[in-house]
Design a protein around this motif. Sequence first.
Motif, short mmCIF file in Angstrom:
data_model
loop_
_atom_site.label_atom_id
_atom_site.label_comp_id
_atom_site.label_asym_id
_atom_site.label_seq_id
_atom_site.Cartn_x
_atom_site.Cartn_y
_atom_site.Cartn_z
N GLU A 100 1.51 -1.55 0.31
CA GLU A 100 0.29 -0.14 0.29
C GLU A 100 0.59 0.98 -0.07
O GLU A 100 0.27 2.07 -1.03
CB GLU A 100 -1.09 -0.31 1.12
CG GLU A 100 -2.40 1.12 1.02
CD GLU A 100 -2.79 1.38 2.13
OE1 GLU A 100 -3.57 1.92 2.33
OE2 GLU A 100 -3.13 -0.15 2.36
N SER A 101 2.05 1.30 0.99
CA SER A 101 2.85 2.23 0.90
C SER A 101 3.73 2.32 0.10
O SER A 101 3.81 3.72 -0.71
CB SER A 101 3.75 2.03 1.71
OG SER A 101 3.55 2.40 3.11
N LEU A 102 4.05 1.28 -1.39
CA LEU A 102 4.38 1.35 -2.67
C LEU A 102 3.65 2.18 -3.55
O LEU A 102 3.93 2.60 -4.29
CB LEU A 102 4.68 -0.36 -2.59
CG LEU A 102 5.73 0.20 -4.51
CD1 LEU A 102 6.86 1.08 -4.26
CD2 LEU A 102 6.03 -1.50 -4.23
N GLU A 103 2.48 1.60 -3.75
CA GLU A 103 1.36 1.85 -4.29
C GLU A 103 1.30 3.32 -4.24
O GLU A 103 1.12 4.23 -5.66
CB GLU A 103 -0.20 1.24 -4.33
CG GLU A 103 -1.16 1.74 -5.42
CD GLU A 103 -2.57 1.11 -4.79
OE1 GLU A 103 -3.42 1.13 -5.38
OE2 GLU A 103 -2.06 -0.47 -4.61
N TYR A 104 1.12 4.07 -2.80
CA TYR A 104 0.20 6.10 -3.11
C TYR A 104 2.30 6.31 -2.75
O TYR A 104 1.59 7.72 -2.19
CB TYR A 104 -0.14 5.37 -1.94
CG TYR A 104 -1.75 4.96 -2.16
CD1 TYR A 104 -2.69 5.98 -3.35
CD2 TYR A 104 -2.20 3.82 -1.08
CE1 TYR A 104 -3.72 5.77 -3.04
CE2 TYR A 104 -2.92 3.26 -1.66
CZ TYR A 104 -4.53 4.06 -2.77
OH TYR A 104 -5.29 3.41 -2.64
N SER A 105 2.80 5.97 -3.30
CA SER A 105 4.28 6.74 -3.13
C SER A 105 4.12 7.62 -4.34
O SER A 105 3.74 7.50 -5.33
CB SER A 105 5.36 6.01 -3.09
OG SER A 105 5.35 5.08 -4.30
N ILE A 106 5.06 8.25 -4.30
CA ILE A 106 5.76 9.55 -5.96
C ILE A 106 6.32 8.57 -6.73
O ILE A 106 7.02 9.47 -7.33
CB ILE A 106 6.38 10.45 -4.86
CG1 ILE A 106 7.51 10.48 -4.89
CG2 ILE A 106 5.53 10.71 -4.22
CD1 ILE A 106 8.92 11.51 -4.56
N LEU A 107 6.84 7.29 -5.93
CA LEU A 107 7.56 6.59 -7.49
C LEU A 107 7.24 6.33 -8.48
O LEU A 107 5.62 5.66 -8.86
CB LEU A 107 8.21 5.19 -6.60
CG LEU A 107 9.05 5.31 -5.30
CD1 LEU A 107 9.28 3.77 -4.62
CD2 LEU A 107 10.65 6.35 -5.46
N THR A 108 8.22 6.12 -9.50
CA THR A 108 7.44 6.08 -10.77
C THR A 108 6.54 4.61 -10.67
O THR A 108 7.40 3.80 -10.03
CB THR A 108 8.58 5.98 -12.01
OG1 THR A 108 9.40 4.98 -11.96
CG2 THR A 108 9.51 6.82 -11.69
N THR A 109 6.32 4.32 -11.86
CA THR A 109 5.58 3.10 -12.12
C THR A 109 6.53 2.00 -12.08
O THR A 109 6.19 0.22 -11.52
CB THR A 109 4.32 2.63 -13.02
OG1 THR A 109 3.10 3.60 -13.62
CG2 THR A 109 4.35 1.45 -13.81
N ARG A 110 7.92 2.15 -13.35
CA ARG A 110 8.78 1.20 -13.05
C ARG A 110 9.66 0.92 -11.68
O ARG A 110 9.40 -0.64 -11.82
CB ARG A 110 10.27 1.79 -14.21
CG ARG A 110 10.94 1.06 -15.05
CD ARG A 110 11.61 1.51 -15.68
NE ARG A 110 12.85 1.26 -16.27
CZ ARG A 110 13.56 0.72 -15.96
NH1 ARG A 110 13.37 -0.35 -14.73
NH2 ARG A 110 14.41 -0.53 -16.30
N GLN A 111 10.06 2.31 -11.00
CA GLN A 111 10.88 1.62 -10.25
C GLN A 111 9.66 1.18 -8.95
O GLN A 111 10.25 0.00 -8.24
CB GLN A 111 10.50 2.74 -9.23
CG GLN A 111 11.87 4.15 -9.51
CD GLN A 111 11.79 5.44 -9.48
OE1 GLN A 111 11.33 5.96 -8.94
NE2 GLN A 111 13.44 6.20 -9.87
#
Length: 121
Positions: A100-111
């Motif tokens: 969940e934290s990963l999904e809502y992070s500012i990281l790009t989809t690739r990251q």
Amino acid sequence: MNNFDMIVISEEKENILVVMKTSEPPFDYLAEIEASLREKHYIGVVMIDELLHSGNTEERFIQGYFDGARFDSGQFAFELVPKKSKLREPVCFYLHQDRESLEYSILTTRQQKLIEHGCII
């Protein structure tokens, strides 16, 4: 939820790594970080990984000096960390576990996909 974790990294020059688990700036939690370092009776260099706040950029890692009571606020600096450094692993492991934290992070989809597959960025 605890907004950060502290990890001892003995093989790096920075003995304490603070892994931010929020997209807010780490300076919003400076008093809490200082209190945790005082509990550990720590004096020395601290590295802060703010991947969720800054992304995987040149401003991801912040280095500061803790004197046993507080940070010397004039001594914070961004630090370039090599891609193979152990300092990059803990936040990626955390995000791999907390989708969940990963999904809502500012990281790009690739990251995000790299981290989902266990890669360290």
